[in-house]
Design a protein around this motif. Structure first.
Motif, PDB file in Angstrom:
ATOM      1  N   LYS A 177     -14.604 -14.539 -41.617  1.00 31.80           N
ATOM      2  CA  LYS A 177     -14.826 -13.669 -42.775  1.00 31.80           C
ATOM      3  C   LYS A 177     -13.749 -13.900 -43.830  1.00 31.80           C
ATOM      4  CE  LYS A 177     -17.218 -10.086 -40.142  1.00 31.80           C
ATOM      5  NZ  LYS A 177     -17.240  -8.651 -39.732  1.00 31.80           N
ATOM      6  N   GLU A 236     -13.689 -16.618 -50.132  1.00 35.03           N
ATOM      7  CA  GLU A 236     -14.401 -15.841 -51.152  1.00 35.03           C
ATOM      8  C   GLU A 236     -13.662 -15.899 -52.482  1.00 35.03           C
ATOM      9  OE1 GLU A 236     -15.874 -11.214 -51.856  1.00 35.03           O
ATOM     10  OE2 GLU A 236     -15.247 -11.871 -49.865  1.00 35.03           O
ATOM     11  N   ARG A 266     -11.236 -14.148 -46.580  1.00 32.85           N
ATOM     12  CA  ARG A 266     -11.094 -13.597 -47.935  1.00 32.85           C
ATOM     13  C   ARG A 266     -10.727 -14.696 -48.921  1.00 32.85           C
ATOM     14  NH1 ARG A 266      -6.895 -10.519 -48.703  1.00 32.85           N
ATOM     15  NH2 ARG A 266      -7.763  -9.492 -50.537  1.00 32.85           N
ATOM     16  N   LYS A 312     -19.269 -20.786 -51.451  1.00 30.50           N
ATOM     17  CA  LYS A 312     -20.426 -20.138 -50.844  1.00 30.50           C
ATOM     18  C   LYS A 312     -20.623 -20.632 -49.412  1.00 30.50           C
ATOM     19  CE  LYS A 312     -21.438 -18.131 -54.776  1.00 30.50           C
ATOM     20  NZ  LYS A 312     -21.190 -16.677 -54.941  1.00 30.50           N
TER      21      LYS A 312
END
Length: 414
Positions: free
Chosen positions: A177, A182, A179, A187
């Motif tokens: 996940k 992001e 960060r 993507k």
């Protein structure tokens, strides 16, 4: 509380690694071991010492063992590592009284060299951390990266209390996940399986003799992986709702459900320590690099544990990125330039996508109770069992041994 070791008063460092998990640490060690003059700082959001509470274990393939040996970490790990001497594969329902063995693998890829070892995570982490500190890697813990800003010749990394570091390369090793991924605008291709992996350690009366087992059950694979002593690590796949129910059951009911799947061949079972469940899915980053930015480990790819290759893919990333950066540095090139980092991306992306697709297909093929599909897959397993050369090929692939692998994974220096 934020802890800083090996002061960063100069406010600049050649490389920043975000994340002090196994892949982040392995990347730091591989880089610093091969190019001691490079300054490296690890920034990790987890509190200092939290890793000591990790009760899980990981399968370390032969190629990763060779890398850890080359980097001077394996001597500390080996006394606690359990070699996998044999592996069997079954395909059945939970209620079946007998589970026929369809496929067996001898555990050696070379005489005296198992295709994998099981290592407790705290042991692996301690060895990598100790080596990183010995080599002079700096640590900033209890403070994650808040953001970063691109410049022409450097990148500025911001972390809490208004502090920042200039760096030539930022490596994101901050998990599936991520960060930082992001923040970089990268993507992903992502979907969930509706399954969760229950992870725990069990003790049993009788010895396992180094044998690993993978039982393909209708809800998903149930893997029994040997640890030192009369202990085994379990990776137990269930539909997410069932996994959550099982995790919340009392010990008696949980162990009764476990016994149904594990059987009694190793005697009475007891769960040791915590049991946890993790949602399972496939996540593949569309890009592994941007200027002065690279993804490694789960930040680049999260795959199903059906083949036990997640951590070993991350070690391949660490070895490939270290070789790419060190080679560029020796040639006097800019280690953070996109031209340099694209070599790493080209090297790793196809292998990662291939493994992601393979585990996805295997999970869909084996996590069902369709009778025609079951007959077909059992026929396929039986045919492989009768083809020694094909079995040998599969075991070497699982061990990560390839002439195109990064040098560290072949046990060679960069």
């Amino acid at each position: 509380m934020m802890a800083e070791r090996s002061s960063t008063q100069n406010q600049s460092t050649d490389i920043v690694i975000a994340g002090a998990g196994y892949v982040g640490l392995a990347t730091a060690v591989a880089l610093k071991f091969s190019a001691p003059h490079l300054s490296i700082t690890i920034i990790d959001a987890a509190p200092t010492g939290l890793w000591r509470n990790d009760t899980r274990a990981s399968a370390i393939a032969a190629a990763a063992s060779r890398m850890l040996d080359r980097l001077g970490c394996w001597d500390a790990i080996f006394p606690e590592a359990q070699p996998i001497t044999e592996m069997i594969v079954t395909d059945s329902r939970t209620s079946d009284p007998v589970r026929p063995v369809f496929l067996t693998f001898n555990g050696e890829v070379e005489p005296g060299e198992p295709f994998a070892h099981m290592v407790e995570n705290r042991v692996l982490n301690a060895s990598l951390r100790n080596k990183a500190e010995e080599l002079g890697v700096s640590f900033i813990e209890g403070a994650g990266v808040n953001g970063f800003e691109q410049g022409d010749a450097s990148l500025t990394v911001r972390y809490p209390d208004g502090k920042s570091l200039r760096t030539r390369l930022l490596i994101a090793a901050d998990g599936v996940k991520s960060r930082l991924r992001e923040m970089a605008g990268i993507k992903t291709v992502n979907w969930q399986y509706g399954q969760s992996g229950i992870v725990c350690t069990v003790t049993h009366e009788r010895p396992h003799h180094g044998r690993a087992e993978e039982h393909f059950l209708p809800a998903g694979p149930f893997a029994v992986l040997p640890l030192k002593g009369n202990r085994s690590s379990l990776v137990w796949t269930e539909r997410t709702a069932d996994a959550e129910r099982l995790i919340n059951e009392d010990d008696f009911i949980f162990e009764a459900e476990l016994e149904q799947r594990f059987g009694l061949k190793l005697g009475e079972l007891h769960v040791e320590g915590q049991r946890k469940a993790f949602p399972l899915g496939l996540t593949l980053a569309r890009d592994f690099v941007k200027p002065r930015f690279a993804l490694v480990g789960d930040a680049a790819h999260g795959i199903h544990p059906i083949a036990g290759q997640g951590l070993n893919l991350g070690f391949k990333d660490a070895a490939a990125l270290a070789e790419t950066v060190v080679d560029a540095d020796r040639l006097g090139l800019d280690i953070g330039s996109l031209a340099v980092l694209e070599r790493y991306q080209t090297w790793r992306r196809f292998d990662t996508v291939q493994m992601g697709v393979t585990t996805d297909i295997l999970n869909r093929l084996f996590s069902n109770d369709n009778i025609p599909v079951r007959a077909l897959r059992d026929l396929g397993l039986g045919l492989v069992e009768r083809m020694p050369r094909l079995k040998g090929f599969f075991i070497r692939q699982a061990a990560g041994l390839s002439t195109t692998a990064p040098k560290l994974l072949q046990g060679q220096p960069i």
